[in-house]
Design an enzyme around this catalytic site. Structure first.
Site, PDB file in Angstrom:
ATOM      1  N   ILE A   1     -58.573  84.044  46.232  1.00  0.00           N
ATOM      2  CA  ILE A   1     -58.473  82.757  46.907  1.00  0.00           C
ATOM      3  C   ILE A   1     -59.920  82.377  47.242  1.00  0.00           C
ATOM      4  O   ILE A   1     -60.676  83.219  47.720  1.00  0.00           O
ATOM      5  CB  ILE A   1     -57.581  82.911  48.163  1.00  0.00           C
ATOM      6  N   SER A   2     -60.321  81.143  46.944  1.00  0.00           N
ATOM      7  CA  SER A   2     -61.716  80.737  47.167  1.00  0.00           C
ATOM      8  C   SER A   2     -62.046  80.722  48.649  1.00  0.00           C
ATOM      9  O   SER A   2     -61.172  80.583  49.501  1.00  0.00           O
ATOM     10  CB  SER A   2     -61.951  79.328  46.620  1.00  0.00           C
ATOM     11  N   ARG A   3     -63.370  80.818  48.959  1.00  0.00           N
ATOM     12  CA  ARG A   3     -63.745  80.766  50.376  1.00  0.00           C
ATOM     13  C   ARG A   3     -63.473  79.360  50.930  1.00  0.00           C
ATOM     14  O   ARG A   3     -63.582  78.362  50.204  1.00  0.00           O
ATOM     15  CB  ARG A   3     -65.184  81.188  50.570  1.00  0.00           C
ATOM     16  N   PRO A   4     -63.152  79.294  52.222  1.00  0.00           N
ATOM     17  CA  PRO A   4     -62.793  77.991  52.815  1.00  0.00           C
ATOM     18  C   PRO A   4     -63.855  76.916  52.600  1.00  0.00           C
ATOM     19  O   PRO A   4     -63.523  75.758  52.340  1.00  0.00           O
ATOM     20  CB  PRO A   4     -62.632  78.307  54.309  1.00  0.00           C
TER      21      PRO A   4
ATOM     22  N   ARG B   1     -54.137  79.732  56.667  1.00  0.00           N
ATOM     23  CA  ARG B   1     -54.647  80.530  55.533  1.00  0.00           C
ATOM     24  C   ARG B   1     -54.157  81.972  55.613  1.00  0.00           C
ATOM     25  O   ARG B   1     -53.942  82.617  54.590  1.00  0.00           O
ATOM     26  CB  ARG B   1     -56.185  80.462  55.513  1.00  0.00           C
TER      27      ARG B   1
END
Ligand code: SAH
Length: 225
Positions: A69-72, A43
């Protein structure tokens, strides 16, 4: 001498990523294919060098052009929800569509879970940024498309799964039509308040929707820029 890697050797060696995967497991992510993929995709290589040290925290990060970017944990949960109905034996032949390539991170994770990935992005600058982020990873089963995801990608349909990374007021009809029978689609839906909608295509004419967690995504926009 080689220049230092962004974020330092801790990130490149995967220790931080392994800790992120442990946290995902504790947060309830169970699918082995998803956990394995999350443990492999770097990431930190998808965000600005100044943010790389935060790449394995469970936070959304800016990727430019006003997008994030979305959270994992969100990436893992959404992929888990669409892959659950897919037997392991069908995995190699499976196709997934992502709407909203952004920096390309989620597309790289999807490419480790599904047979073929098509990802569409409406902002030219992000489409190109994703291409450059992904080049060195040489992912053979991933195709990036520049265009408006409201239309889906008709030439590559039908899809066994669709993952939307931006929130519309409804799920676009073209995407419902590009689902194979039995396929699943996960999408944030709503404007000021949003929730994840999990759609399953039951047969040619029927779709079933379940409304899940409250979420916050960037808006699904129309046209290209
Ligand atoms: N999956 C991405 C998250 C990007 S944020 C990642 O891993 O980085 C959501 C993305 O959806 C943004 O890049 C935004 O430009 C894109 N988007 C918004 N509306 C869209 C549309 N109609 N078609 C395609 N992409 C769209």
């Amino acid at each position: 001498m080689l220049p230092p890697r962004p974020g330092g050797p801790g990130l490149a060696s995967g220790g931080a990523r392994a800790r992120m995967v442990d946290a995902l497991r504790r947060a309830g992510v169970r699918d082995a294919r998803v956990l394995e993929a999350m443990g492999q995709v770097p990431r930190h290589a998808f965000v600005d060098a100044a943010l790389a040290s935060r790449a394995y925290e469970d936070v959304a990060l800016p990727i430019g052009h006003g997008q994030t970017i979305s959270r994992p944990s969100t990436v893992a949960r959404m992929i888990e929800l669409v892959v659950q109905s897919l037997p392991d034996t069908a995995r190699a032949a499976s196709r997934v569509l992502e709407v909203g390539t952004g920096c390309g991170y989620q597309a790289a994770v999807l490419a480790r879970v599904f047979g073929q990935v098509v990802s569409v992005e409406r902002v030219r600058g992000l489409h190109e940024q994703a291409r450059s982020n992904l080049r060195a990873m040489r992912i053979a089963n991933l195709r990036l498309v520049f265009g408006d995801g409201h239309l889906g990608v008709a030439q590559a349909a039908p899809f066994d799964a669709i993952v939307m990374a931006a929130a519309g007021e409804t799920v676009p009809d073209a995407l419902l039509g590009q689902m194979a029978v039995g396929a699943r689609l996960i999408a944030p839906v709503g404007t000021t308040r949003q929730a994840l909608h999990l759609v399953e295509r039951l047969d040619r004419e029927r779709w079933q929707v379940a409304v899940l967690d409250a979420v916050r995504f960037v808006p699904l926009r129309t046209g290209t820029s």
